[in-house]
Design a protein around this motif. Structure first.
Motif, PDB file in Angstrom:
ATOM      1  N   ASN A 196       0.845  -1.188   0.000  1.00  0.00           N
ATOM      2  CA  ASN A 196       0.000   0.000   0.000  1.00  0.00           C
ATOM      3  C   ASN A 196       0.883   1.242   0.000  1.00  0.00           C
ATOM      4  O   ASN A 196       1.790   1.372   0.829  1.00  0.00           O
ATOM      5  N   VAL A 197       0.619   2.151  -0.919  1.00  0.00           N
ATOM      6  CA  VAL A 197       1.359   3.406  -1.050  1.00  0.00           C
ATOM      7  C   VAL A 197       0.455   4.540  -0.573  1.00  0.00           C
ATOM      8  O   VAL A 197      -0.717   4.607  -0.964  1.00  0.00           O
ATOM      9  N   SER A 198       0.986   5.435   0.256  1.00  0.00           N
ATOM     10  CA  SER A 198       0.175   6.567   0.692  1.00  0.00           C
ATOM     11  C   SER A 198       1.056   7.759   1.046  1.00  0.00           C
ATOM     12  O   SER A 198       2.287   7.656   1.062  1.00  0.00           O
ATOM     13  N   MET A 199       0.393   8.868   1.336  1.00  0.00           N
ATOM     14  CA  MET A 199       1.053  10.110   1.777  1.00  0.00           C
ATOM     15  C   MET A 199       2.089  10.586   0.754  1.00  0.00           C
ATOM     16  O   MET A 199       3.141  11.114   1.109  1.00  0.00           O
ATOM     17  N   VAL A 200       1.799  10.414  -0.532  1.00  0.00           N
ATOM     18  CA  VAL A 200       2.702  10.902  -1.587  1.00  0.00           C
ATOM     19  C   VAL A 200       2.540  12.418  -1.676  1.00  0.00           C
ATOM     20  O   VAL A 200       1.435  12.917  -1.876  1.00  0.00           O
ATOM     21  N   ALA A 201       3.638  13.152  -1.514  1.00  0.00           N
ATOM     22  CA  ALA A 201       3.548  14.612  -1.528  1.00  0.00           C
ATOM     23  C   ALA A 201       4.873  15.218  -1.951  1.00  0.00           C
ATOM     24  O   ALA A 201       5.944  14.649  -1.708  1.00  0.00           O
ATOM     25  N   THR A 202       4.774  16.381  -2.596  1.00  0.00           N
ATOM     26  CA  THR A 202       5.935  17.178  -2.979  1.00  0.00           C
ATOM     27  C   THR A 202       5.685  18.605  -2.538  1.00  0.00           C
ATOM     28  O   THR A 202       4.589  19.141  -2.724  1.00  0.00           O
ATOM     29  N   ARG A 203       6.692  19.217  -1.936  1.00  0.00           N
ATOM     30  CA  ARG A 203       6.552  20.606  -1.504  1.00  0.00           C
ATOM     31  C   ARG A 203       6.213  21.486  -2.709  1.00  0.00           C
ATOM     32  O   ARG A 203       6.726  21.304  -3.810  1.00  0.00           O
ATOM     33  N   GLU A 204       5.340  22.456  -2.497  1.00  0.00           N
ATOM     34  CA  GLU A 204       4.767  23.219  -3.601  1.00  0.00           C
ATOM     35  C   GLU A 204       5.825  23.817  -4.526  1.00  0.00           C
ATOM     36  O   GLU A 204       5.705  23.754  -5.752  1.00  0.00           O
ATOM     37  N   GLY A 205       6.872  24.378  -3.989  1.00  0.00           N
ATOM     38  CA  GLY A 205       7.883  25.026  -4.815  1.00  0.00           C
ATOM     39  C   GLY A 205       8.738  24.079  -5.620  1.00  0.00           C
ATOM     40  O   GLY A 205       9.496  24.518  -6.493  1.00  0.00           O
ATOM     41  N   SER A 206       8.624  22.773  -5.354  1.00  0.00           N
ATOM     42  CA  SER A 206       9.452  21.785  -6.062  1.00  0.00           C
ATOM     43  C   SER A 206       8.644  20.889  -6.991  1.00  0.00           C
ATOM     44  O   SER A 206       9.179  19.926  -7.538  1.00  0.00           O
TER      45      SER A 206
END
Length: 224
Positions: free
Chosen positions: A161-171
């Motif tokens: 299970n993959v979750s909480m995928v996120a990238t900081r807005e400026g990147s």
């Protein structure tokens, strides 16, 4: 239920069990007609996935004592039952599954991947309490080398299970999330995982499709 959705749902339920073990006062509930996670300390985790309209009254009885929660439906009859209870429609999300190995993708130029990263840093990328992800049994955290993108994995049998995928807005737009996800799933394939499952927003669906993920259902989310 078809095999792909069953695999997704089994991994989702297992991930909710793991979160319940990590947080005092939280509990996961499994029934033939629904699964639910109730976490008073972390309201973002208080959710239920309803599989049959007959389960709606029991599910709402579990959720309504909590200040913040969401309930998900995937069929018209369950949606009608939730609407009749006065709930409002919120976002839609797509459960997705990929057969491993994932499709090859070009990594972001110069990108590195940190394995065994601090889960709290991934939580922060998602705008969440760092303690949300710490202490969850079996959880693995990955970050890009610059710490600007990350995700977590929870293996369940031969699925992950993959979750909480996120990238900081400026990147965003640099390919960091795809690079981290590709590396994480390569690791899991080498350890024996045959599939990977996740839940996607409409915005992220193209990213996952490039790696070979396909939708297995659509969740309509509802709130009070």
């Amino acid at each position: 239920m078809d095999d792909s959705f069953t695999r997704y749902l089994g991994s989702l339920a297992a991930s909710w069990d793991a979160f319940a073990k990590a947080h005092a006062g939280a509990r996961a509930v499994h029934d033939d007609g629904y699964i639910a996670l109730l976490d008073p300390e972390h309201p973002v985790l208080t959710n239920a996935a309803v599989l049959t309209p007959g389960a709606v009254p029991e599910v709402l009885g579990l959720l309504r004592p909590h200040a913040t929660w969401a309930v998900w439906s995937r069929d018209a009859a369950t949606a009608a039952a939730l609407e009749a209870e006065g709930l409002r429609r919120d976002v839609t999300t797509r459960p997705m599954l990929a057969r491993l190995p994932v499709r090859s993708g070009a990594p972001a130029p110069g990108a590195q991947v940190l394995r065994g990263a601090d889960p709290g840093r991934v939580a922060e990328l998602n705008g969440a309490d760092p303690e949300l992800l710490r202490g969850v049994p079996g959880l693995r955290a990955y970050l890009s080398g610059d710490g600007e993108s990350g995700l977590v994995l929870l293996p369940h049998g031969d699925d992950v299970n993959v979750s909480m995928v996120a990238t900081r807005e400026g990147s965003r737009g640099r390919g960091l999330a795809g690079t981290v996800l590709h590396a994480a799933l390569e690791d899991m394939q080498h350890e024996g995982s045959r599939t990977a499952t996740l839940q996607s927003t409409p915005l992220a669906e193209r990213l996952y499709a490039r790696l070979g993920f396909s939708p297995v259902a659509t969740w309509q989310e509802w709130g009070p």
